[in-house]
Each structure stands twice: as C-alpha cells, then as structure tokens.
Design a protein around this motif. Sequence first.
Motif, PDB file in Angstrom:
ATOM      1  N   ASP A 191      29.752  72.641  84.734  1.00 20.40           N
ATOM      2  CA  ASP A 191      29.373  71.226  84.716  1.00 20.40           C
ATOM      3  C   ASP A 191      30.218  70.545  85.767  1.00 20.40           C
ATOM      4  O   ASP A 191      30.988  71.196  86.459  1.00 20.40           O
ATOM      5  CB  ASP A 191      29.597  70.595  83.325  1.00 20.40           C
ATOM      6  N   VAL A 192      30.054  69.218  85.879  1.00 14.10           N
ATOM      7  CA  VAL A 192      30.913  68.489  86.800  1.00 14.10           C
ATOM      8  C   VAL A 192      32.265  68.252  86.144  1.00 14.10           C
ATOM      9  O   VAL A 192      32.454  68.531  84.960  1.00 14.10           O
ATOM     10  CB  VAL A 192      30.275  67.143  87.208  1.00 14.10           C
ATOM     11  N   GLY A 212      30.212  58.514  90.726  1.00 11.90           N
ATOM     12  CA  GLY A 212      29.613  59.781  91.149  1.00 11.90           C
ATOM     13  C   GLY A 212      30.410  60.394  92.282  1.00 11.90           C
ATOM     14  O   GLY A 212      30.621  61.618  92.317  1.00 11.90           O
ATOM     15  N   ASN A 241      23.700  66.137  91.584  1.00 10.84           N
ATOM     16  CA  ASN A 241      24.077  66.369  90.207  1.00 10.84           C
ATOM     17  C   ASN A 241      23.582  67.707  89.717  1.00 10.84           C
ATOM     18  O   ASN A 241      24.291  68.456  89.066  1.00 10.84           O
ATOM     19  CB  ASN A 241      23.447  65.290  89.329  1.00 10.84           C
ATOM     20  N   TYR A 242      22.319  67.977  90.036  1.00 12.87           N
ATOM     21  CA  TYR A 242      21.738  69.201  89.495  1.00 12.87           C
ATOM     22  C   TYR A 242      22.320  70.424  90.187  1.00 12.87           C
ATOM     23  O   TYR A 242      22.668  71.419  89.551  1.00 12.87           O
ATOM     24  CB  TYR A 242      20.212  69.170  89.661  1.00 12.87           C
ATOM     25  N   ASN A 293      29.887  61.047  84.484  1.00 12.78           N
ATOM     26  CA  ASN A 293      28.616  61.356  85.129  1.00 12.78           C
ATOM     27  C   ASN A 293      27.465  60.659  84.401  1.00 12.78           C
ATOM     28  O   ASN A 293      26.612  60.015  85.016  1.00 12.78           O
ATOM     29  CB  ASN A 293      28.428  62.881  85.087  1.00 12.78           C
ATOM     30  N   TYR A 296      17.966  61.249  86.839  1.00 16.78           N
ATOM     31  CA  TYR A 296      18.126  60.560  88.125  1.00 16.78           C
ATOM     32  C   TYR A 296      16.836  60.717  88.943  1.00 16.78           C
ATOM     33  O   TYR A 296      16.320  59.770  89.531  1.00 16.78           O
ATOM     34  CB  TYR A 296      19.273  61.190  88.917  1.00 16.78           C
ATOM     35  N   HIS A 351      24.982  67.929  83.313  1.00 18.03           N
ATOM     36  CA  HIS A 351      24.675  67.512  84.683  1.00 18.03           C
ATOM     37  C   HIS A 351      23.222  67.788  85.041  1.00 18.03           C
ATOM     38  O   HIS A 351      22.634  67.067  85.840  1.00 18.03           O
ATOM     39  CB  HIS A 351      25.607  68.218  85.675  1.00 18.03           C
ATOM     40  N   ALA A 393      21.541  61.668  94.594  1.00 20.51           N
ATOM     41  CA  ALA A 393      22.431  61.914  93.457  1.00 20.51           C
ATOM     42  C   ALA A 393      21.779  62.896  92.486  1.00 20.51           C
ATOM     43  O   ALA A 393      22.461  63.714  91.871  1.00 20.51           O
ATOM     44  CB  ALA A 393      22.748  60.607  92.747  1.00 20.51           C
ATOM     45  N   ASN A 428      33.628  61.876  90.978  1.00 17.62           N
ATOM     46  CA  ASN A 428      33.287  63.029  90.156  1.00 17.62           C
ATOM     47  C   ASN A 428      32.951  64.244  91.016  1.00 17.62           C
ATOM     48  O   ASN A 428      33.477  65.345  90.816  1.00 17.62           O
ATOM     49  CB  ASN A 428      32.077  62.643  89.299  1.00 17.62           C
ATOM     50  N   LEU A 429      32.069  64.038  91.992  1.00 15.45           N
ATOM     51  CA  LEU A 429      31.622  65.187  92.785  1.00 15.45           C
ATOM     52  C   LEU A 429      32.723  65.698  93.711  1.00 15.45           C
ATOM     53  O   LEU A 429      32.839  66.897  93.939  1.00 15.45           O
ATOM     54  CB  LEU A 429      30.369  64.814  93.574  1.00 15.45           C
ATOM     55  N   GLY A 437      20.699  65.022  86.141  1.00 17.22           N
ATOM     56  CA  GLY A 437      20.065  65.171  87.453  1.00 17.22           C
ATOM     57  C   GLY A 437      18.571  64.932  87.352  1.00 17.22           C
ATOM     58  O   GLY A 437      17.976  64.221  88.168  1.00 17.22           O
TER      59      GLY A 437
END
Lengths: 411, 671, 380
Positions: free
Chosen positions: B128-129, B197, B117-118, B135, B57, B50, B113, B200-201, B54
């Motif tokens: 992690d996610v 996303g 993500n980060y 992701n 992104y 991730h 994002a 996932n989040l 991140g």
Amino acid sequence: MSRRDTRLPARRRRTLGAVVAGAAALVLGGCAQDAPQDTWQPAGDNAQKIHDLQWPVFLVAGVIGVIVLAVVAFAVVRFRDRGQPMPEQSHGKPALEIALTILPALILVGVGIPTVSTVFDLAEEADTECIINVTGQQWWWEYDYPVQDGCGGISAPIVTSGQLVIPADTNVLLRLTSRDVIHSFWIPKLNGKKDTVPGRVHTLRMQADEPGIYAGQCTEFCGLSHANMKMEAVALFPADFQTWVANQLEDYQAPAEGSLAAEGEATFTANCAYCHQVNGLTTTAPDGSVTPVLANPDEFVVSGAAPNLTNLMTRNTFAGATWDLLTEECRDRVWNAPPEEFGERYLAGVSADCLNEVDLREWIRNAPAKKPMYATADQAANSGGKFRGMPALGLNESQIDQIIAYLLERH
Amino acid sequence: MAIIERPSTPAVVGAGAGAPAVVTPSQAYGVLRRPVAATGWRSWVFTVDHKKLGIMYGVVSLFFFLVGGFEALLIRLQLAGPEGTVLSAGLYNEMFTMHATTMVFLFVMPMAAAFANYLVPLQIGARDVAFPRINAFGFWCFLAGAIFINTSWFLGGAADGGWFMYQPNANALFSPSHGIDFWGLGLQITGIASLTGAVNLIVTILNMRAPGMSLMKMPIFTWMILVIQFLLLFAMPVITVALFLLMFQREFGATFFDVSAGADPLLWQHLFWIFGHPEVYIIVLPGFGIVSEVLPVFARKPLFGYRFVVFSGAAIGFVGWGVWAHHMFASGLGPVSVAVFSVATMLIAIPTGVKIVNWTMTLWGGKIWFSTAMLFAIGLIVEFTIGGLSGVTHAVAPSDTQQTDTYYIVAHFHYTIFGGAVLGLFAGFYYWWPKIFGKRLSESLGKWNFWLMIIGMNLTFGPMHIIGLQGQPRRMMNWTEARAGEGFFNLGFWNRVASVGSLILAVGVAFFIVNIWVTHRPSSKTPKSELDPWDARSLEWITQNPPKEHNFDSIPTVHALDEFFHRKYEVDHDTGEVTKVASAEEILAAEEAKADHHIHLPSPSYWPIILAFSLPVMGYGVIFNRFLIVAGALGVLLAMFGWALEPSVADDSDYDPPAEGGSNKELATIG
Amino acid sequence: MFTTGSKLFIGGTVLAVVAAIVFAVSYDGDRAWVAGIGLIAAAIALSFLMGINLWVRDSNVGGMQADATTTSAAAQSRPGNSMWPIVGALGGALVVIGIVATPVVFKAGIVVLLIALFEWLVQSWSERASADPAFNASIRARLMHPLEFPVLGAVGLAVIIYSFSRIMLFLSKEAGPAVFVVIGALITVGGFLFASKATLKTSVVAGISTIAALGLVSTGAVMAIDGERDMHEYPTVSNDPTVCSSNAETETDERASQTVAAKSNVAATVIFNADRQLYVQQIGTGAYSRVATLQRSNPSPVMFRNLSDEAVRLKVNLGTFTDPATGTVTSQPVTCTTLVEPDGRQFLSLQFPKSSLATTQPYSFEVPEVEGATVEIVVP
C-alpha cells in the motif's frame, strides 16, 4: 528628409523578406485576404520586426515537425510486427543521445539571439515623434493627445475614443494605462499587444506605413463585454492628420435656433451631459449667466469616465468600436479606399446619409440590452450605485430623434 | 481480570496458494467500532486501499472529463457561427472558466492521481502507500472540493474570471456573484488532496520499493510520478497562498492587489503563474510516464535512453520553475525580464525534445504491435510534437505578443495537454484496464475511439492555429463577420470546422464509454483477461488481474529494470538474441509458493471522509453564513480527534475471528 | 449508564450553566455578554466532550463490565506521582500576584490554573479506569496527547519565534542580517551533524537543543526588556496644509519611495533641479517640461526626484471646484511628500476624478517656499 532616407533600406529589406515570407506563408498557412486582424500581414515597422523574426522560426519549427513526423511514420511502417524475431534489447546509444540534445540547443541559440535583440528594439523609446495616452476601461478605449510639438504640433489636449488616429509613417508612442481592470491593447498589423494595468504606465510603439484603418481588439479578459471591446487605428498622411487635429480643436458650434438639433442640445444637456463631455457646450441660467456644462462621470460610472462626444461624427464607430456609425456601404467606401484617397474619405466623417441610425438608435434607447454591461440599477447596487457602462435612460422616440440630430452636427 | 484482550491465537493467513490470504479486520480497538465491511458500499466509502481509492479517483475524474467536455461543446456551439446566441455573455464567461478549471483540476490532475495511486505501489512492489488514511483523506478532499466548486452553478452562478483569475477583474466589485468564492475555496480543498498525495507518494516511492529496486531500476512511470509529486509539493503552497489572498480580498476587504493602496495587480499574475507553469508539467508528465511504459511494451524493446528520459523529466521539473513569466510577455515586465524568460523558455524545449527523440528511437528497430494503447501512445508523440513546436514559436517573446491570448495559444496548449496528457491517459486506460478490472477493453471499439478522437482533436484544435494567427482573441463570447475576413483563411469557415471537430471528438470519447459498457455489462461475453495480455515488462504484472487486496503474496526481489521481462526472457549478450524461458503463470506461481504469512493491511476508517466533507461545510460558511463555519469546524475537530485516537492499524487481536458475546459484542453496539 | 469520564464533564457542564445563570442575574455591566458568552460556550464545549465520552465509553473496552469497577479500579486507588498540584499552586500564586501587579500575569495565572485543573481531572479519571497502571497511562496518553502535543508544539514554536523576533528587532539593521545568517548556519550545521551521526545519544541531542533553545529564549527576553531599535515610521504622504506649505524639517523617510508600484512605469517624474526649478519628465520625451498631462480618473503613479542640494518636499494642488447648482466652492485637500533629501526620491499615487476644465485653480505640482517652482498639471 532624414526620415525618408532611413526608411528606404528598410523597405528594400522588406520586399526581399516578403518574397520568402510569402513562400513560407503558403506552406505554413496564416496569410489571408482581407482579414483585418491577421497577424501575418504587418503594415508598420514594429509589426514588420516581429514578422521578420517569427517567420523563420515558424519555418524552422515546421521543417523540424515534418522531419519528426516523417521519422515516426517511417518507424511505424517499417518496424511493424511482421513476425520478425524479438528485437535487440538495446537501452540506447549515449553518443546519439548527446548529439540529439546538442542539436536542438544550437538551433535554439540561433533563435534566441535575434529574439533578445528584437525585444530590446521594440522597447526603444528614443525615436518617438508623437505621444498618445491610451486608457482602457470596461469596455471601451479613450485616447488623449497631450499638448506637444511632435505630431505636427498639438496646441490643446484632444480627447477622443473609438478610433485611434495617428499620422502615417511616424513613430508614435502609446502610453497605456487602465482605469479599472487589466485590458490589453492590440493592433495586430502595427505591433504586438501590451497589457494596460491600473497604476502602471506601459508603452507601445506604433507606426503605420500607409494610411488606412487597422483593426484591433482587447485581448486581456476584462469581464462581461470583453468581446465587445474593440479598437481601430486610423493612419492618415501627416497633412491629413494636421487637418484632423485642427478639426478636433475647432470651437463648439451651437445648433441653429429652433432646429431639431437645438432641441437635441437641451435634451443632451439634461440626459447625457452628466457623463459625456462635449467641449464648449454651455448652459444659460434664467438670469442670463452662461456656464460651461462639465461632465462628472466619476459620480456615475465605476471607471470614472465616459467617452467624450465633442467630435463624435468624425469617428466611424461607437460603443467601444463595437458598432459602426457608418452604414455598411459607406463603411466599405472608407475601409477599402486606396491610400491616396483614404484621408479625404475618412475626414469627411459621418453625414446624415451615411449614418447607421439603426444601431445608434437602439443603443440610445437601451444600451445594456444591446451590449452586456452591468448597467441596471440593481447591478449598480453592488458597486456603490455606480454603473459599469451606459444605463438605459428611458428616453422616448422623439427625444432620441433630437439627440441624433444634435449628434449629427458634432463634426 | 484483564480489561483489554491480548492476542491469544496467531492469525492464520496466507496458508498456501488459493487460501484467503488475509482475514479482514473484524473488530476495532479504538474509539469507534472500526468499519469492517469487505463488500458493499461501505467497503468503498471507508476504504484505505490504494487500489480502491485509485479506481474512485478514476471514476470521479472521468465524470468530470465528461462535464468539462460538455462545457467545451457549449463553447464551440456558441462560436460555430457569428454572433452566437447559445450562451449569454455572463454564462459564456462562466463556461470557459469552468471548462479550464474542470479539465485541469478535476480531470487531468486527479486522473493522474488515479493512475499513480493504483500503479505506483504495484510498480515498486509495495502492499500500500505509506499513509493509507491520508490517501483516503486526499481522495475525499478532492471529491468534496469538486462537488463544492460545481454547486456554484446552482447557487448564483459559477466563477467568471477565467481560470487565471486575474486581479482586479476577479474582485468582488467586478465579479459580484459568489462564483469566484466557490472557485477559490473549492480549489483550496482539492489542493489538500494534491499536497497530501504528494507527500504520501514521495515517501512511498523513496521508502517502500521492493528489495533490489534502486532508483535507476524503477519503472519510468513511477519516476515521472515522483517528479510530479515534487512539483506539486512546491507548487501547491504557492497557489494556496494566492487563493488565501484572493479570499481575503473578496471576503474581508484586504488590499493585496489594490492599486489605490499602493499594491500592484501584477503580483497576482506572478503568484498564479509561479504555480501555473509547474502545473503545466504536473499535467503533462503523467502522460509522458504512461507512454514511456506503453511504447517499450508494444515495440518489444526497452525504452531508448532510460536515463536520459529520467533526467530530462527531472530537468523539465527544475527548469519549469524558471519560466513562469512567459505567460506574461505582454503584461509589461520590461525588456530585460522578457528577454531572460524568453531564453529560459527556449531552454525547456531541449529536455522536451529529448523525450520525443527517445520515444521515436524506442520505436526504431522494434516489432510494433498496434494495440489501441500503442495507437494512443504514437498519437501522443505526433500531436505533442506539433504542440511543442508551436510552443517554440511563442517562446520567441516578440512573436508571442502577436499570439498570446489568441486562439493560436488555445491551439498550442490543447495540442500539448490533449495531445500530451489526455492521449497518454487513454493509452494508460487501454494498457492497464486488464490489470485493474481483469478484462480487456474491446480493441475494435478502441480503434474507433482512437481514430475518432485523433480526427476530432485535429479538426478542433488544428484550425485554431489559423483562427489565432488571423487575430481572433480567446475568451470572446462571439466573433463577427466584419472581422472574419474572406478567402481560404476566413474565420467563419475554420470556426465551423473546429465546432464540427469538437462533435467528432465527443463521439470518439463516447466510444470509450460504450467500450466500458460493452466490456462490463452484466451480459458481456468478454472473457477474463490473460495474466499477461501485452507481454509486459514491469513489476505490476507479477500478480493477479486484478491484484489481490494485498497486491503480492510475496514481495518480489528486483534484479533489473524491466524485471518481469527479464524473468520471462533470456537475452544473449553477444548475439542480442532473445529467448523465452518462462511464462507469466509460472513466474506468478513461483512467487505465490513463497507467500508471506501474517499480512496485516491498514484498517479502514471513518475519519478521512468525515474530515474531508466537513471542509466544504466551512466553505459554505465563509460564503453564506458564518455559523456554518462553526458547524464545519466542529466536524473537523471531531474527525481529527477521532483520527488521532485511532491506531492506524487495528490491533493484532482484531484479526481473530469475531468473539462470541463478551466485550466485543458490547463494543459493537456502541458504534 | 454514565461513565466516569462523562460524569466529570456533566459536573463541569452543570457548573458552567449555573455560573452563567448566576452571572446573568447578578452582573449588570455593559460588557456582561462577553463573559456570559464565554460561560455558555464553556457549557457547550463541556457537554460536547461529555457526549464524546459517553459515545466512546471513556475509550474503555471494558467500561460496561460491572466487575471492572467493583473489583479493581475504584477499590484499588493507587495514585501515581503528579505534577498538577504544584502547577495548580503556581497558577494560584500567579493569579494572586497578578491581582496586585499587572493583568497579564493574572490572565496567565488563570490559564495555568485551568490547564492544571483539566489535566488533574483527566489524570484522576484515568487512574481509576482500571487496575492496570500501564493501561491507565496509555488511555490518558491516548486522550490527552492529541491535545497536548499540538498545543505544546505551537506554544514552543511561538516562544522561539517571538524570542527570535525580539533579537532581530533589537539588533541594528546592519548587524541583523549577519546574525540571521550565523544563527541559520548554526542550525543547519547542527541539524546536519545530528542527522549524519546516527549513533549520537538522544540525551546529547536533547541537551544541545535545550541549551540552544534556552539561550535563544533568554537572549530574546533580555532584548525584549531592553526594547527595540529606534525605527523610523512616518507617513510617506501628508495631507496637512501647514506641513505641505513649508520645507521645515518634520520627518524624513529614506524608504518612502519603495512601494510596489513605484519600481517601474511611472506616468511622470517630477524633478526639482539644481537650478531650483521644477520640471516634469514623461515617458516618450526625454525633455524637461513645465506642463504635465495626467489621465483622468485613474491612479497615476508619479515619482518625485530631488536633484538640488537642499531638502524639499513636493506639494500637489488637487484643485478647487464650484458646484454649479449651489455655487459653493470646495477646495480639494493638497497632498505632499515627506521632506526629500538631496538626491532622494519619493513615489506618489495621484487620482484626478475631474478634468482641468472643472477646477478654478489649476492642478499643479509645486515646491513650497521656492518662488516659481511649479508645474501645471493638465487633466484632459
């Protein structure tokens, strides 16, 4: 009579409001000299209603803004790190939070109630005195006046474009629709904007206190020449408006035999009349039978319409009100006329001396070069061979001379 | 004889501080030999980490920020004088369409994002996610879609219908170039990124929080990200449907919005704005989340009214669904709808106001440290307040009919989006830079960056209030002297001011790029950042800078909101006195002492990027040649099959050091 | 070199290619290319699968180990139980029945047969992959589950949705919503109960769900056989002059006015009043008028309201035009609404490409068979 009675209090209220509004305008900024589309200089009832509603909101918003910014500025200066100990780790005070939530809610209730009542006020149609159909298309407006008793009586339909002529001090109702994409009709000094949507008929109230020209602009993005889709509303005293109506309905006057304009009539019939209607224009066949010349723009143009040029020289603009028909000097004379003299100067129309021949000539010579349009042959291929705007007709200079001479007589 | 190998020796990992905690997956148990590179470009392209995603992104969105900014500069250049001739009418229309599209879909959303993500796994104490490969798939979809949309510049012209793509102007008849096809299909692809996303989040935040972290002890940034993901989850399907209708109308002659077939073009507007208004909050809430983290840190006191900020964020998320028609006050909805939506729009000002009050009260009584991040955060309060208040003026529907589609609206939403979202993102850059890259950005260059951007934005967007109230509509390729007026408020002067302002703004942004270069160039003397450079408060700082691949040696147990702060300081509840009891280094050492063993991170994979880049191939197919659809579809099929056949985590045996010869070597030759 | 799986697909590819060639040479129908393309596509697909198999070595880590094939797999053939022979037989039976009965059954039989064949092939292949039955089962699952689960899921959903749609179409318009609400509520309550009672046995949940699904499907089947409710589907607008010129009962559609654009903002409301006269009302004037002005070249939304006590229709005369060059006279077709019942209304979208000046017979609204019930339309 009754109309005048009902207007007096409105005027007084307006004067009262104007003092406060003027002060507010100085603070907030938004009022300027001679900006034709200024939204803060209402010139009619409807725009005035909007203005009466909006300036207090601007004022309140401005005051709140100043307070918030002052508090932030104070906090930033007062509580900067000057070596003080770590502050108390407070997570907030619910009572203060709730109070500061209710306060804006109350302010918004105060704004909401007059908003709702104004919304319904501006949707009122029962007091209409005059109806005009407004049709938008890429990239000009057509105005047609149906037969009606109002407006001082209109006995036959009038079709015009470029300038929307209305009687001053009269409740006009516009019926708006569109022939192709969505446009939006907006004369800031007379009312807010309203979109014109194909397949729907929307209404917009118009009322101008004083004679004069009020500028406007299409405000819904409508494609390539969106910036060149302008409009002007012209308010005339009711008596002057009568004159204008009578003038529009006058019979066609053919140019004098042998004149340049007469040659122009033939050139016009051969090149322009496919799309542009001139009411009363006829053609004589070799056998002597006379038939009216009828434009068929539906066969050549995507929107199915082209401006009616019957009384072109009674208007001050052409090509979607993008260019003036008047030279700058003559234009200023009309625009800056005092209200009493405005009608006379406007009704004089465009004379040969005042004609802005430069732009008109360029336009007739090669319209797509002057105004971005999809009007070349290969661009038209995409739309079944129909143009979106006036194509270049390939006329030579003498033909253009003839057409201009002919058009100059379209009063 | 066994065909497959079973784990023979337990993997030795995380043996004490200093030792490498994780052995990189070496061999695949799957269809292909799995990617194993821990360094070099392969470690980025096939990663599912991730943090790497991140950063990618972030880099890509920053690039598109510059692209969108360049487009904006061209627009301002065109409008600097009357009858501008820098751009042709068609190019101008493409420019403002792509400026909005780029800034909204290719900068602010993916940059949010990037932060999400980060930081979200770090802030909630996860490694992690929840779905690492999805992701990665999301990121590659975003990149593929972004490239796809922008290739339209070279393939016949970009979209020219405005980012709102109103029907019927966006039909093939009125917009014959392929630009809108690229736009629609490209957004469809980037939409996959947003939607995956979001899922996932949401799953990550709801299921993977560190022990003890109840929702009301969760960092406020993560809270705002959670709200945004729910907004995305419900908004993206709407635009997806709308874009499909648009595509069918343009490509296959459907008549969803065709008047002559009995349909109504306003249907498109409703569909677009039901997506479009929540989108506004999707854009602005990340900024709100970031400043709600930054302000307490640099004011040295907790966020004022944490619960109120959380609930007002959620309230904005809810009410945001009921106000879409305020974009349509002039489109002829009828007085009842207009009145209802007008009032609903005013309602949303209340939770927004709550946030501003809470931020201000967070400053109140604090001990403010004016770092660059803090400057940006304070800048956000100020500029967003202006934008919010101008928003109230056109929540008043009759007033809006004078202002909508004029520069007043442009001024308003740039104050909210630039002032709210972008300044927030910049605050985040400066605040989390040492966390992510291990070095602080230069504070002195940062101050230049901040002040030039603030001056630039106010000079650019401030005059637009005047220009708009003076009646200059948006989206016009030029303005004329004839309608410019005279005197103090004349359009000419203020248009020029706005254009000059945009140049200053650009210089301000350039300082940010310079700052990155100065900090990270090979000869840079910038030292490695301290462990806790800002005296921060939340969980992501209880690990190294930058974090190890597995984030935390041991997952911290959470006891309080602002956990890190409460481990460093003791608060006397009677006197309110705060005393320091531990340093960041001590806290980290304590955590590392109880490091977990046998940490297995999700394994890298080829499939996400293959799947994602097969989609634009199908897109080109729809536009140019139907055979390309088949080619793209084969890629999709292959990638999905490969993905389905591949276990998400490499088998335990793969954590052994590579075997000498034997079947493993055999396998290695196949991939 | 070649793995077991790839050999299988090589065989399939060759078979498909040969079949395509044989077919192309022997068959001479005009739709031959359809089947030909099918066979070629099959060959491409099979060779694609062959490629995958080759590439991934049958997903078999030890696929290249010589001793794996000699000592274990082929030598120790221990076939497990298989459902595919009987499914294949079922498919064959369906094919035979289909030939006699109807093409649908024939096609279904072919599909079942192909599925059985494919599954059988994969199963036999996987059983020979190694000596470890558990591993064999797992590689079969790894290969086939990504195919089986989505396909079965989609088919299952389609069956349920189709059954449900048959039920909704069978029920009357009044009962439909009630049943919809009840079924929806039952599903929600059931789901809630399952979720809240985490200790519930899987078999109980599966049993209840199966019974519910079976009930739905069987009810749907019964109702599908019984047919849909009587639904009125008539065109809302007619262009047939004989229909338009009378008020004879041909059809009625009470929902004719419910197109999207009809709900607001009409250009004109045409009213057939109780006094058997036709009037028009346009925005801005409350007055009843005998002349309507409609804009040219754009779709004009018009609403017809019948306030009389008889069922009538509205007819629109779209003009008669003379070509000035040739002198030919063309009449635009009339258009009319369906028969509108007393107090009913219907929406029409009209477009007049040419102005009133061009038509020799004026544009007009009229109610057929009612003397003097006309409204002139002016198109400027």
